[in-house]
Scaffold this motif. Structure first.
Motif, mmCIF file in Angstrom:
data_model
loop_
_atom_site.group_PDB
_atom_site.id
_atom_site.type_symbol
_atom_site.label_atom_id
_atom_site.label_comp_id
_atom_site.label_asym_id
_atom_site.label_seq_id
_atom_site.Cartn_x
_atom_site.Cartn_y
_atom_site.Cartn_z
ATOM 1 N N ILE A 126 25.749 3.051 53.705
ATOM 2 C CA ILE A 126 25.411 4.246 52.603
ATOM 3 C C ILE A 126 25.467 5.403 53.710
ATOM 4 C CG2 ILE A 126 23.899 5.309 51.037
ATOM 5 C CD1 ILE A 126 22.836 2.490 50.281
ATOM 6 N N LYS A 127 26.091 6.456 52.957
ATOM 7 C CA LYS A 127 25.920 8.105 53.631
ATOM 8 C C LYS A 127 25.348 8.866 52.658
ATOM 9 C CE LYS A 127 29.557 7.607 57.095
ATOM 10 N NZ LYS A 127 30.761 8.004 57.434
ATOM 11 N N VAL A 128 24.500 9.850 53.198
ATOM 12 C CA VAL A 128 24.011 10.981 52.492
ATOM 13 C C VAL A 128 24.463 11.951 53.103
ATOM 14 C CG1 VAL A 128 21.896 12.132 51.527
ATOM 15 C CG2 VAL A 128 22.084 9.673 51.566
ATOM 16 N N GLN A 129 25.302 12.983 52.451
ATOM 17 C CA GLN A 129 25.858 14.326 52.893
ATOM 18 C C GLN A 129 25.107 15.291 52.371
ATOM 19 O OE1 GLN A 129 29.779 16.499 53.971
ATOM 20 N NE2 GLN A 129 29.953 14.806 52.573
ATOM 21 N N VAL A 130 24.212 16.148 53.184
ATOM 22 C CA VAL A 130 23.505 17.218 52.924
ATOM 23 C C VAL A 130 24.049 18.470 53.231
ATOM 24 C CG1 VAL A 130 21.353 18.623 52.863
ATOM 25 C CG2 VAL A 130 21.299 15.994 53.069
ATOM 26 N N TYR A 131 24.674 19.199 52.075
ATOM 27 C CA TYR A 131 25.452 20.667 52.338
ATOM 28 C C TYR A 131 24.418 21.634 52.885
ATOM 29 C CZ TYR A 131 29.359 19.231 49.457
ATOM 30 O OH TYR A 131 30.618 18.504 49.021
ATOM 31 N N VAL A 132 24.692 22.346 54.084
ATOM 32 C CA VAL A 132 23.993 23.241 54.779
ATOM 33 C C VAL A 132 24.166 24.640 54.200
ATOM 34 C CG1 VAL A 132 23.230 24.269 57.035
ATOM 35 C CG2 VAL A 132 23.534 21.844 56.704
ATOM 36 N N ASN A 133 25.689 24.855 53.757
ATOM 37 C CA ASN A 133 25.953 26.038 53.102
ATOM 38 C C ASN A 133 26.481 25.872 51.876
ATOM 39 O OD1 ASN A 133 28.109 24.961 54.175
ATOM 40 N ND2 ASN A 133 29.120 26.877 54.463
ATOM 41 N N ASP A 134 26.719 26.843 50.934
ATOM 42 C CA ASP A 134 27.259 26.555 49.724
ATOM 43 C C ASP A 134 28.818 26.091 50.065
ATOM 44 O OD1 ASP A 134 25.096 27.586 48.360
ATOM 45 O OD2 ASP A 134 25.913 29.830 48.200
ATOM 46 N N VAL A 135 29.302 25.248 49.218
ATOM 47 C CA VAL A 135 30.605 24.736 49.422
ATOM 48 C C VAL A 135 31.216 24.841 47.827
ATOM 49 C CG1 VAL A 135 31.821 22.542 49.936
ATOM 50 C CG2 VAL A 135 29.735 23.002 51.248
ATOM 51 N N ASP A 136 32.105 25.602 47.979
ATOM 52 C CA ASP A 136 32.819 26.143 46.929
ATOM 53 C C ASP A 136 34.110 25.277 46.589
ATOM 54 O OD1 ASP A 136 31.035 28.037 46.215
ATOM 55 O OD2 ASP A 136 32.076 29.657 47.524
ATOM 56 N N PRO A 137 34.722 25.152 45.438
ATOM 57 C CA PRO A 137 35.766 24.238 45.394
ATOM 58 C C PRO A 137 36.847 24.919 46.287
ATOM 59 C CG PRO A 137 34.898 24.862 43.121
ATOM 60 C CD PRO A 137 34.322 25.760 44.127
ATOM 61 N N ARG A 138 37.668 23.902 46.797
ATOM 62 C CA ARG A 138 38.645 24.191 47.683
ATOM 63 C C ARG A 138 38.218 24.754 49.004
ATOM 64 N NH1 ARG A 138 43.401 22.324 47.967
ATOM 65 N NH2 ARG A 138 44.347 24.313 48.918
ATOM 66 N N CYS A 139 36.893 24.448 49.604
ATOM 67 C CA CYS A 139 36.233 24.666 50.751
ATOM 68 C C CYS A 139 35.894 23.574 51.585
ATOM 69 C CB CYS A 139 35.141 25.613 50.429
ATOM 70 S SG CYS A 139 34.266 26.655 51.776
ATOM 71 N N GLY A 140 36.531 22.509 51.475
ATOM 72 C CA GLY A 140 36.325 21.380 52.180
ATOM 73 C C GLY A 140 35.351 20.455 51.613
ATOM 74 N N GLU A 141 35.459 20.445 50.331
ATOM 75 C CA GLU A 141 34.348 19.790 49.660
ATOM 76 C C GLU A 141 34.350 18.182 49.672
ATOM 77 O OE1 GLU A 141 37.185 20.701 46.157
ATOM 78 O OE2 GLU A 141 36.643 21.365 48.180
ATOM 79 N N PHE A 142 33.441 17.452 49.583
ATOM 80 C CA PHE A 142 33.511 15.936 49.688
ATOM 81 C C PHE A 142 34.140 15.462 48.388
ATOM 82 C CE2 PHE A 142 31.850 11.931 48.275
ATOM 83 C CZ PHE A 142 32.049 11.221 49.237
#
Length: 238
Positions: A126-142
């Motif tokens: 299992i992985k938990v990914q925590v966004y440190v900055n705002d991740v907008d669409p088309r910004c390398g989102e998971f």
């Protein structure tokens, strides 16, 4: 198990992922952002030299030895916003493997195509990914293919463009969002042509299996592990 966690477990078993909005917030989020940015900047020149020498890739960068840099990174591992759910889906037998404090620079092509991390013969991963900055669409989102973690799912063909993967879901989100996913499932980081890097902390867990974590792997943070629960989580013994 509370009703909310029962509901989460149902979604987890069906879809293979869960999203925790505002998992990290307020001063705790600000502290995480300060620590991440400081250490990413401190270690950047070494990474660039390794890229120039052909010893590292240029499409992403992980802060080395991140647990030894700031306690805030250790505190993410058993954060109360998602840790009870982690325990529930592993029947209380979760162990921590390793962290990645990752910067994905703006890049027209992703560093990672569609893939699962491990086969079903591997212990639950299992992985938990925590966004440190705002991740907008088309910004390398998971991105993840719901249901692809199931043993009878697929087969999944390689696609030329990430967005061509059938039935996939992308996960933009604000800073502090946490995305928990089953690593048997097919996932990717989407392309990031925006000019804004994606910063996240990726925490890797497994359901307990004897001898999966080398003895002493987390010894450098033993002084942060003062409860039996944490010592078990980090495989430090009782």
């Amino acid at each position: 198990m509370s009703k909310s966690i029962e509901s989460q477990r149902t979604q987890w078993e069906e879809d293979g992922y869960l999203v925790f909005d505002n998992a990290i917030q307020g001063e705790e989020l600000a502290r995480l952002q300060r620590a991440f940015d400081y250490w990413a900047d401190q270690c950047k020149s070494d990474w660039l030299m390794r890229v120039e020498a052909g010893e590292a890739v240029s499409t992403f960068y992980d802060i080395p030895g991140v647990f030894e840099k700031d306690e805030i990174f250790v505190d993410l591992v058993d954060h109360p916003s998602y840790y009870p759910t982690l325990k529930a889906v592993t029947d209380g037998e979760v162990i921590f493997m390793s962290p990645q404090a990752r910067t994905v620079p703006a890049w027209p092509v992703t560093y990672s195509g569609w893939h699962p991390d491990v086969p079903h013969t591997h212990p639950l991963h299992i992985k938990v990914q925590v966004y440190v900055n705002d991740v907008d669409p088309r910004c390398g989102e998971f991105a993840f293919v719901p249901g692809s973690h199931k043993p009878d799912a697929g087969p999944y063909s390689k696609v030329n463009r990430l967005e061509s993967m059938p039935s996939h879901k992308t996960f933009p989100g604000g800073a502090g969002t946490a995305i928990m996913f089953n690593s048997y499932g097919w996932h990717a980081a989407m392309d990031n042509p925006t000019g804004t890097p994606r910063k996240s902390v990726i925490l890797i867990y497994e359901k307990y299996t004897p001898n999966r974590v080398p003895s002493g792997a987390h010894a450098s943070i033993a002084h942060y592990c003062t409860t039996p629960e944490r010592r078990r989580l980090f495989s430090l013994g009782e």
